[in-house]
Design a protein around this motif. Structure first.
Motif, short mmCIF file in Angstrom:
data_model
loop_
_atom_site.label_atom_id
_atom_site.label_comp_id
_atom_site.label_asym_id
_atom_site.label_seq_id
_atom_site.Cartn_x
_atom_site.Cartn_y
_atom_site.Cartn_z
N ALA A 136 0.83 -1.21 0.00
CA ALA A 136 0.00 0.00 0.00
C ALA A 136 0.86 1.25 0.00
N PHE A 137 1.91 1.25 0.84
CA PHE A 137 2.79 2.42 0.89
C PHE A 137 3.52 2.61 -0.44
N ALA A 138 3.99 1.52 -1.04
CA ALA A 138 4.69 1.62 -2.32
C ALA A 138 3.77 2.20 -3.39
N THR A 139 2.48 1.87 -3.32
CA THR A 139 1.53 2.41 -4.29
C THR A 139 1.37 3.91 -4.12
N PHE A 140 1.24 4.36 -2.85
CA PHE A 140 1.20 5.80 -2.58
C PHE A 140 2.46 6.48 -3.13
N TYR A 141 3.60 5.92 -2.79
CA TYR A 141 4.88 6.52 -3.14
C TYR A 141 5.03 6.66 -4.66
N ILE A 142 4.73 5.58 -5.37
CA ILE A 142 4.95 5.57 -6.81
C ILE A 142 3.94 6.47 -7.53
N ALA A 143 2.72 6.59 -6.99
CA ALA A 143 1.71 7.45 -7.61
C ALA A 143 2.12 8.91 -7.53
N LEU A 144 2.62 9.33 -6.37
CA LEU A 144 3.08 10.71 -6.21
C LEU A 144 4.30 10.99 -7.08
#
Length: 468
Positions: free
Chosen positions: A239-247
């Motif tokens: 979940a955190f990786a998804t946030f990170y990569i989207a930003l």
């Protein structure tokens, strides 16, 4: 506990959207009608010199009303974009409060234009390499000044951004960093695309990310993560990786458009070399300051102006010592409460059975963690143990505390966004892994991509525009 398939879960969201739209329980997000709150703010800032000061109150109330209406009923077919509706509306309210009541834009705020810019603006010269431009007198120039102010989230070239960035814009202008080349930016975007595609495959195989947060993990996860605690850690990391990569995707696209394609001659300051510092700070800050360094120096600072302005106003009004304990405590608490409110609004406008209070609680707990770590460090210092502990052990302890606290609290936010359908969005219409036959069967069905922009001609002007 059984769960529908990945594709059927998406279809359920689409079906619910169309059903509620037919019953007039919601309305689709329409551009520009649903951004009339921002339009009103822009118009007021452009015309504010000709309007009485008392007009601020009715304008602010109108912005709050428009934002509230958008929060109440505007929704999007693309489930992830529903979160953006709430975040955008709440940000507009806080931004308006800052610019209308906590600052005098014509006096307090200035933007820097370097000598590399091809546009000539009047300003106060502070050196050979820069000019500080106040709000222009011409309404035409003032419009672009205001658009730049509202669009510059990190405010690297604004006077209020000088206090919140470690490297002032003036120094960056004299010693600019190397702008990523077009080839470098394209290569990075390709890597982001491939990594996002991989994350989507992981998400499509785990019902947790479809909103079934209590569902057992897939068998392939159980085989190498037998303990529930390890499964929880794994899901939080995804979940955190998804946030990170989207930003990072949004930020890299900005570099591509403004710096690599348009350049300073067209994009002005937004195309300057120094305008694109890394989105994330040095992770070493988490090693030196723990959880406080993680949030205050490493994580992106895009909303820092919104988060810090109320505290600065309180400190100035009450004449609190700026670097004192009270001022720093107020700054941390107020910033996280505002951030919690913004993300709670995003949870409210998402699909699914969300609980906005959970998103708010995640951010409200971060000052508690920071306080616990500071108190712990103070206690060790009082016992004279800090000096006796090797530096590497202290750094490792700071990182461990930050990671553990985030792992314990992050499910409040991640679970809520999972129930809201955030992780179901397909960001790209083509999957390389699917084409190569390496993807899961979950994404191989005909999902379609019905969340593009569509022009709608409604019976009224506010129903006409681009529909998301």
């Amino acid at each position: 506990m059984s769960a529908p398939t990945y594709a059927s879960t998406i279809f359920q969201h689409w079906s619910k959207f169309h059903q509620q739209r037919e019953l007039d329980q919601i309305s689709p997000l329409i551009i520009p009608a649903d951004f009339s709150n921002y339009i009103l703010l822009i118009v007021y800032l452009v015309l504010m010199r000709k309007l009485p000061r008392l007009s601020k109150v009715p304008v602010f109330l109108a912005i709050v009303t428009l934002s509230g209406l958008s929060l109440r009923s505007s929704r999007t077919l693309g489930v992830a974009y529903g979160v953006i509706v709430g975040i955008s509306s709440s940000v507009c309210v806080f931004l308006s409060a800052n610019l209308l009541f906590l600052h005098e834009p014509a006096v307090d705020l200035k933007r820097m234009i370097t000598s590399n810019s091809n546009t000539n603006h009047a300003g106060d010269s502070k050196g050979e390499d820069k000019q500080w431009q106040n709000m222009p007198s011409s309404a035409y120039e003032r419009l672009f000044w205001v658009l730049d102010l509202l669009g510059s989230l990190r405010a690297l070239h604004w006077s209020h951004g000088q206090r919140q960035n470690h490297t002032p814009a003036a120094r960056l202008a004299r010693h600019p960093m190397q702008t990523p080349s077009l080839l470098w930016t394209i290569c990075k975007l390709l890597l982001i695309y491939l990594f996002t595609d991989l994350l989507k495959e992981i998400i499509a195989m785990d019902p947790y990310f479809w909103g079934y947060t209590e569902h057992d993990p897939p068998d392939y996860i159980k085989s190498f993560l037998p303990l529930p605690a390890l499964v929880q850690v794994y899901r939080m990391l995804v979940a955190f990786a998804t946030f990170y990569i989207a930003l990072d995707l949004d930020y890299t696209l900005s570099i591509l458009l403004f710096a690599n394609i348009l350049g300073p001659s067209v994009a002005g300051t937004w195309g300057q070399e120094w305008a694109y510092r890394p989105l994330y700070g040095n992770l070493d800050s988490a090693a030196t300051r723990g959880l406080q360094g993680w949030w205050g120096a490493w994580w992106h600072q895009c909303f820092r102006f919104i988060l810090t302005a109320p505290t600065n106003a309180i400190i100035d009004k009450l004449r609190i010592r700026k670097r004192g304990v009270l001022a720093r405590t107020l700054g941390v608490v107020i910033a996280f409460l505002i951030s919690g409110a913004i993300h709670a609004c995003g949870s409210y406008t998402a699909w699914g059975q969300t609980r906005p209070i959970n998103a708010f609680t995640f951010f409200a707990l971060q000052p508690v963690g920071i306080a616990l770590q500071i108190i712990g460090s103070w206690g060790l210092s009082r016992l004279n143990l800090m000096n006796k502990t090797p530096r590497q052990i202290r750094r490792a302890t700071n990182i461990a505390f930050a990671v553990i606290w985030l792992l314990l609290t992050f499910p409040l936010l991640a679970d809520d966004f999972a129930k809201g359908g955030l992780w179901l969005t397909e960001p790209f219409p083509i999957s390389v892994l699917q084409i190569l036959g390496l993807g899961s069967q979950a994404r191989s069905g005909e999902l379609g991509f019905d969340y593009g922009l569509h022009f709608q001609r409604g019976s009224s002007w506010w129903q006409t525009g681009l529909v998301v």
